[in-house]
Enzyme design. Structure first.
Site, short mmCIF file in Angstrom:
data_model
loop_
_atom_site.label_atom_id
_atom_site.label_comp_id
_atom_site.label_asym_id
_atom_site.label_seq_id
_atom_site.Cartn_x
_atom_site.Cartn_y
_atom_site.Cartn_z
CD GLU A 1 -22.34 -12.54 2.75
OE1 GLU A 1 -22.14 -13.76 2.71
OE2 GLU A 1 -21.48 -11.70 3.08
CE1 TYR B 1 -32.87 -18.66 1.09
CE2 TYR B 1 -34.30 -17.00 0.13
CZ TYR B 1 -34.12 -18.11 0.94
OH TYR B 1 -35.19 -18.64 1.59
N GLY B 2 -27.58 -15.01 -0.86
CA GLY B 2 -26.50 -14.61 -1.73
C GLY B 2 -25.90 -13.26 -1.39
CE LYS C 1 -31.34 -9.64 -5.37
NZ LYS C 1 -32.81 -9.77 -5.20
CG ASP D 1 -40.19 -7.64 1.40
OD1 ASP D 1 -40.51 -7.33 2.57
OD2 ASP D 1 -39.06 -8.06 1.09
#
Length: 424
Positions: free
Chosen positions: A27, A30-31, A48, A141
């Site tokens: 988790e 954003y979700g 997701k 990232d």
């Protein structure tokens, strides 16, 4: 991919009903990510579920960016986006299911990584990056928990929410990308014009992390991160990196000579050290590319990379075993000596001198925002391939992520594509 255009709610519901959700895998801000069964194919997938939120928050644009890029990035070392559909106010992205990630491999003390194993993981990571860069996509990232590993041992790049198309030299990007420990020095100095070299620096940090079995450079702030980098590789000279002094947030540091790379990675081969040095080149224009790295003699020399199916993997979730990793990095950063808004001269903190860890106190490998727990005894140490106490000190720092301030700034400043209705 399912879109739900034309108000076809029944059609969207049929798509949603195709997937039977099981347990929650994770988790985030954003979700939620669920494990699910695809009733059409019988395959296990990961879904997701993204809370779309208000338009101005930009969350949906990040998801749309990821969808758009993954539709174009079809490669064996990049996560596959199977489907995407809106349902009950949320956007659902359906991915192939991956059993674990590289961070779990690094942290698991029951796993012994041979040089051939490390070579295999690095090769797969670079293959994924090379494909992205060939398609003019920056990942932005790169970190171990965004490198997922499937049941067949295949490593794949994932989480393209911060990814960006690059290529125009006049295009400005935000420098608030990557978790801090994986940021290239040009990003720490505030550059807004950069290319694929930022991904290569992060890949070098991951390479080092595999060799050390712990994060390599653990700065507690951007200035401290630069201090850690300069302590490891020496303070860059203008001859090494001519454009450095023109970067927006350039800070002058006291000169520190570079220790031999062999002293940081004494168990690494000569070829591995040479590749690392090229990935950690200060000048991004001179830094090795992903394709050049794949052609480096490191991958041609013995031992050959382990086949993915033969790579060691962590046990299933819930059977973590003893995965505590000692961490010998110092949290204290270098000290800024002159006033702000002027050229600041920074000198290394005296704590970066010899400051060895007590033999009976080692720290847990940091992950997320969890606090560190002391390990029970010296016997629980794992062999480290470097004695870094003399350079980096002893106190651990929590593993950094893009924090709420970073995300707020990204919401305001993310350089989105015009077709998404968001411009900078």
């Amino acid at each position: 991919m399912a879109s739900g255009d034309g108000g076809d709610d029944a059609g969207v519901k049929r798509v949603a009903d195709r997937y039977l959700k099981r347990e929650v895998l994770g988790e985030g801000t954003y979700g939620v990510v669920f494990k699910a069964d695809d009733t059409k194919t019988g395959n296990t997938v990961a879904i997701k579920k993204i809370r779309l939120g208000k338009y101005k928050e930009g969350v949906n644009f990040t998801a749309l960016r990821e969808i758009k890029l993954l539709k174009e990035l079809k490669d064996s070392n990049i996560i596959e986006l199977i489907d995407a559909f809106p349902y009950k106010g949320n956007l659902h992205l359906v991915f192939e299911f991956m059993e674990t990630d590289l961070e779990a491999v690094i942290r698991d003390r029951n796993i012994v990584l041979s040089p051939a194993d490390t070579k295999s993981y690095i090769q797969m990571m670079l293959k994924g990056l090379a494909f992205c860069h060939k398609k003019w996509v920056l990942h932005r990232d790169m970190k171990p928990n965004n490198l997922l590993i499937g049941a067949d041992g295949q490593l794949k790049l994932a989480d393209f929410g911060l990814a960006r198309i690059f290529g125009s030299p006049e295009r400005n990007f935000t420098h608030q990308v990557f978790a801090r420990w994986y940021r290239a020095p040009e990003l720490l100095f505030g550059t807004k014009q950069y290319g694929s070299a930022v991904d290569i620096w992060a890949a070098g940090c991951i390479f080092a992390e595999l060799l050390l079995r712990r994060p390599f450079l653990q700065g507690s702030s951007d200035i401290d991160q630069l201090g850690k980098i300069f302590a490891a590789f020496g303070t860059p000279k203008s001859s090494q990196w001519p454009d450095m002094v023109y970067l927006p947030d350039y800070v002058e540091y006291q000169f520190v000579s570079a220790p031999p790379l062999r002293s940081l990675f004494p168990m690494a081969s000569d070829d591995a050290l040479d590749l690392l040095s090229r990935m950690f080149t200060y000048d991004p224009k001179a830094r090795i590319t992903a394709q050049q790295a794949l052609e480096h003699r490191y991958f041609l020399s013995v031992p050959a990379p382990t086949k993915p199916s033969q790579l060691p993997r962590p046990p299933p979730k819930g059977d973590s075993g003893n995965n505590k990793i000692p961490d010998l990095n110092l949290q204290d950063g270098p000290v800024v000596l002159s006033p702000p808004r002027k050229l600041r001269r920074v000198t290394a903190h005296e704590g970066m001198e010899v400051h060895m860890h007590r033999a009976d106190r080692t720290e847990e490998h940091p992950s997320g925002a969890r606090h560190m727990d002391d390990m029970s005894s010296q016997s629980s140490r794992i062999p480290m391939s470097v004695d870094v106490g003399a350079i980096f000190g002893t106190r651990p720092a929590p593993r950094p992520t893009l924090n709420s301030a970073d995300k707020s700034r990204l919401k305001r400043k993310l350089d989105m594509d015009p077709e998404f209705g968001y411009t900078e």
